[in-house]
Design an enzyme around this catalytic site. Sequence first.
Site, short mmCIF file in Angstrom:
data_model
loop_
_atom_site.label_atom_id
_atom_site.label_comp_id
_atom_site.label_asym_id
_atom_site.label_seq_id
_atom_site.Cartn_x
_atom_site.Cartn_y
_atom_site.Cartn_z
N ASP A 164 1.51 -22.01 -16.02
CA ASP A 164 0.97 -20.91 -17.08
C ASP A 164 0.16 -21.64 -18.11
OD1 ASP A 164 0.47 -18.00 -17.22
OD2 ASP A 164 1.68 -18.34 -19.25
N TYR A 277 -3.11 -16.84 -26.50
CA TYR A 277 -4.08 -16.28 -25.96
C TYR A 277 -5.18 -16.38 -27.17
CZ TYR A 277 -1.15 -14.51 -21.99
OH TYR A 277 -0.59 -14.51 -20.82
N HIS A 331 2.72 -14.76 -9.67
CA HIS A 331 2.55 -15.89 -10.66
C HIS A 331 4.02 -16.59 -10.97
CE1 HIS A 331 0.89 -17.55 -14.31
NE2 HIS A 331 1.95 -16.96 -15.02
#
Length: 354
Positions: A164, A277, A331
Site C-alpha cells: 500500500d 495522502y 487489498h
Amino acid sequence: MLTTATTASGVAARWSRVVIAAAATVALTAACTTPEAQGQEAAPGTAPAVASTGFDAATRDDAEFNRQFSHRTADVDGVTIHYVTGGTGEPLVLLHGWPQSWFEWRGIMPALAEKYTVYAVDLPGLGDSVGTPSGYDKATLARYVHGLLAGNLGLHQINLAAHDLGAGVGFQYAAQFPDEVVRYAHLDYPLPGPAHSADAYRQLSWHMAFHNQDGFPEMLVDDDVREYLSLFYGYVAHGGAGFGGPGAKAPFTAAQIDEFARTYQRPQVLSGGFNLYRTLDVDERDNKAAKPITMPTMLMTAEGTLEFTRSTVQPLMSNISRAVEVSGSGHWLPEENPQLVTTEMINFFGRGAS
C-alpha cells in the site's frame, strides 16, 4: 458498537456531516448502509481497544510470538521508530500501509522468520513510532527508514517487501539506495508518477480525495476511529464495494481491528496517516525524478487489478521478474490469502540477487 441503536445513530450523524463537508464520501455512505457493511463490527462483549494499551498490547500475552520476536525502538533524526524483529537468515524488511501498522504482517511473520531475519517496521509517525518526521512524502520517509536500517542496525544488503502507501516508501527506498536492496516486493500500490498523476490517483476512490483534505478527516473521524477503520477494511476487501462488489466484511478479527485502532486513536498517528495522502503531489514529482529500479522486483496485487497496477509501476521498475494477482484477495493481501503471499515471498526472495 454499531450493533446498538444509540451508536448506530451516532455514526449515521457523523457520516451525514461527512456528506455535507465532502461530496466524495457519498460513496462510503452508500456502502456503509448495506447489511454486509453493518456486520463488520465485533460481537457484543468484545473488549474495546482502550482495554489494552502500549506497543506490545497485541503480543504481550502471546508466548509463541515472544519466543520468536521482540519489540525494539531506535532514534532516527528526532523520531523514535518502533520495529519488531526475529528469525534467522538474510534481512527481510516489511513496510506496512494505511490504515495499518507492523501488525499487518503478524500472521505470516513466523513462516518468513524460518528463512529470514524479519524486521517489521512501523513507519515514522505511524504505529508505535513516536515523533513527527520532517515530511510524509515517501522519499523523506524512506530516508528515515534507511537511517534505522543502515544507520542504526548496519543493514546494507536487505530484501524489502512493502504494501500500500508503504510501498510508496519501499519504491523510494529502492530508488534512493539501489545498491542496498537485493530484491523488492511491491504489494498492491499503484504509483503516482510518470504513468499516473497524483490527481488521477485521487480520483480512483472517494477516500483518496477525502483523506487529502486539510483538517476535515481528523475532525470527522477522531471520535469514531474504530468504526471508521472497521467500515473501511471491508470496503476494499475481496468483494467489497471499493472493488465493485456487493459488499464485504473486514477480513480481520475484532482483536486485530482493536490493535490497528489503538494506534490510530493517537491524534498524531491519525493525522500522519492522512498526511500520506496529502503528499501525493510530492510523491508524483519525486517518482518522476527517480531512475527506474533495476533489482529483481515482484509485483503482487488484489484480484482483478494486476494489469492496471502494472501500468503505473512499469515505467519505474525495469526488472519485474514476477507478477502475481492474489486470488481471493482484495487489498489486504497478507491477511486475505496468507498462504499464497507467504509462498510467493519465500520463493521470490530465496532466489537472491541472481
